[in-house]
Design an enzyme around this catalytic site. Structure first.
Site, PDB file in Angstrom:
ATOM      1  N   ASP A   1      -2.022   6.540   6.369  1.00  0.00           N
ATOM      2  CA  ASP A   1      -3.034   5.626   5.840  1.00  0.00           C
ATOM      3  C   ASP A   1      -3.354   4.645   6.966  1.00  0.00           C
ATOM      4  OD1 ASP A   1      -4.474   3.574   4.687  1.00  0.00           O
ATOM      5  OD2 ASP A   1      -3.073   3.207   3.045  1.00  0.00           O
TER       6      ASP A   1
ATOM      7  N   LYS B   1     -12.566  -2.199   6.274  1.00  0.00           N
ATOM      8  CA  LYS B   1     -11.859  -3.009   7.257  1.00  0.00           C
ATOM      9  C   LYS B   1     -12.397  -2.795   8.666  1.00  0.00           C
ATOM     10  CE  LYS B   1      -8.538  -3.385   3.843  1.00  0.00           C
ATOM     11  NZ  LYS B   1      -7.756  -2.583   2.921  1.00  0.00           N
TER      12      LYS B   1
ATOM     13  N   TRP C   1       0.820  -1.216   0.000  1.00  0.00           N
ATOM     14  CA  TRP C   1       0.000   0.000   0.000  1.00  0.00           C
ATOM     15  C   TRP C   1       0.844   1.252   0.000  1.00  0.00           C
ATOM     16  CZ3 TRP C   1      -4.171  -1.223  -2.048  1.00  0.00           C
ATOM     17  CH2 TRP C   1      -4.844  -2.410  -1.714  1.00  0.00           C
TER      18      TRP C   1
HETATM   19  C1  PLP Z   1      -7.141  -2.067   1.887  1.00  0.00           C
HETATM   20  C2  PLP Z   1      -6.126  -1.010   1.993  1.00  0.00           C
HETATM   21  C3  PLP Z   1      -6.029   0.015   1.044  1.00  0.00           C
HETATM   22  C4  PLP Z   1      -6.864   0.074  -0.208  1.00  0.00           C
HETATM   23  O1  PLP Z   1      -8.157   0.421   0.050  1.00  0.00           O
HETATM   24  P1  PLP Z   1      -9.216   0.685  -1.144  1.00  0.00           P
HETATM   25  O2  PLP Z   1     -10.366   1.268  -0.421  1.00  0.00           O
HETATM   26  O3  PLP Z   1      -9.500  -0.650  -1.755  1.00  0.00           O
HETATM   27  O4  PLP Z   1      -8.601   1.608  -2.115  1.00  0.00           O
HETATM   28  C5  PLP Z   1      -5.097   1.006   1.256  1.00  0.00           C
HETATM   29  N1  PLP Z   1      -4.301   0.993   2.342  1.00  0.00           N
HETATM   30  C6  PLP Z   1      -4.354   0.016   3.269  1.00  0.00           C
HETATM   31  C7  PLP Z   1      -3.457   0.057   4.455  1.00  0.00           C
HETATM   32  C8  PLP Z   1      -5.270  -1.021   3.126  1.00  0.00           C
HETATM   33  O5  PLP Z   1      -5.335  -1.992   4.046  1.00  0.00           O
END
Ligand code: PLP
Length: 360
Positions: free
Chosen positions: A172, A196, A102
């Site tokens: 993030d 998540k 990511w």
């Molecule tokens: C799942 C995830 C993403 C991507 O998320 P999307 O909503 O599918 O774009 C980005 N960063 C992390 C840390 C993730 O776990």
């Protein structure tokens, strides 16, 4: 079939009381005679939903008044572009820490817009640890520094935030939002895709400090300018209404459980149950560095591919599903987000014990 224990990394398990309430309200939301999916985003009922979601999130995260809360679309991945487009406005420089897939994607995206440095990386060991960081590694002139707090695929987390000095810190937090107490004041911007720990896919929560709004590059698409959504109070265009409605109920669920400190305590207990078993097992092996292990995504392996596959299959037959690791790393991954009950983790550990005896 009844409900299973779903260890998926995302979209992931949601709190059962929230799903039940959503089911009850599906056809007639609070006497409106319609579903939340069918109503205007300008209606009184939806206005209460979106303002209620923000208010509750502000309470449970103790978000200061000089931060905006935005409910956006485009997933966490759109933030990989929105962050540089909006925040690179003085030196056009930013520092990134590369701790997994990511962060790599975020780095690649940011490089389209600015002068990006990767100040540290754990790629040499398949991202199974968090690099050692200190303030001297961060350019104090940079427009921001960027980290991924929890690395979903590898099962690592920053147990301590890096000291980046006075540089605005961007995080993030997609896979550990609301899982442990964070002081919002330590961040300039934090974001998380919902699927998540927040709700259904489709909404991304962004928490941004006021002084960072309004500096987007002039070619920034309107929808990618934070100011558009600050001014429009996340209602510039039709927001992901239903996802926001579920998110609101998840925030209320967290609040009713005693807030983030209470959730964090439960999360630590759940993770300890799994890690203690793995650490004492002669068959299962954890793959993340002990000091950096995630409370949300527990990664482990068996001695060979055959056993990995057998484990995933047999666990599935026992109602413990989606335990296969990410395709890029293999092995197993148990994602134990906020909504995974302690009982689910206990059942998983019991199953692992049994599997170990039978396959030694
Ligand atoms: C799942 C995830 C993403 C991507 O998320 P999307 O909503 O599918 O774009 C980005 N960063 C992390 C840390 C993730 O776990």
């Amino acid at each position: 079939m009844g409900r299973v224990y779903n260890f998926a990394a995302g979209p992931a398990v949601l709190p059962e009381p929230v799903l039940k309430k959503a089911a009850e309200e599906m056809l007639d939301y609070k006497g409106t005679g319609m579903s939340v999916m069918e109503m205007s985003h300008r209606s009184k009922a939806f206005t209460e939903i979106i303002t209620g979601a923000e208010e509750t999130l502000r309470q449970i995260m103790d978000i200061p008044q000089n931060y905006h809360v935005l409910f956006l679309q485009g997933g966490a991945s759109s933030q990989f572009a929105m962050v540089p487009l909006n925040l690179l406005h003085k030196t056009n420089k930013a520092d990134y820490v590369n701790t997994g897939a990511w962060s790599k994607k975020a780095i690649a995206e940011a490089k389209k817009y600015g002068d990006i440095s990767v100040v540290a990386s754990s790629e040499d060991k398949t991202f199974n640890y968090i690099p050692k960081l200190d303030k001297s590694m961060f350019n104090q002139e940079a427009d921001y520094a960027y980290i991924v707090t929890n690395n979903t695929i590898y099962g690592t987390v920053y147990h301590k935030l890096p000291d980046v000095g006075n540089v605005p810190l961007v995080a993030d937090m997609s896979s550990n939002f609301l899982s442990q107490v964070y002081d919002v004041n330590n961040f300039a911007l934090m974001f998380a895709g919902a699927q998540k720990n927040i709700g259904p896919a489709g909404v991304t929560v962004v928490i941004i400090r006021d002084d960072l709004v309004g500096h987007a590059k002039d070619f920034t698409p309107t929808m990618f300018d934070y100011k558009t959504h600050v001014d429009g109070k996340s209602l510039f265009n039709t927001p992901p209404c239903y996802s926001i409605y579920i998110a609101k109920m998840v925030f209320e669920w967290v609040k009713d459980l005693g807030g983030v400190p209470a959730i964090e305590k439960i999360n630590r207990e759940k993770a300890a149950l799994l890690y203690d078993f793995i650490d004492n097992s002669s068959l299962f092996k954890g793959t993340a560095d002990r000091k950096d292990r995630s409370l949300m995504n527990v990664t482990f392996i068996l001695p060979n591919e055959e056993l990995n596959a057998k484990f995933v299959e047999e666990a599935g037959k026992n109602g413990l599903v989606t335990l296969k690791g990410h395709r890029s790393v293999g092995g197993m991954r148990a994602s134990i987000y906020n909504a995974m009950p302690v009982d689910g983790v206990k059942k998983l550990v019991e199953f692992m014990k049994k599997f170990e005896i039978e396959n030694k």
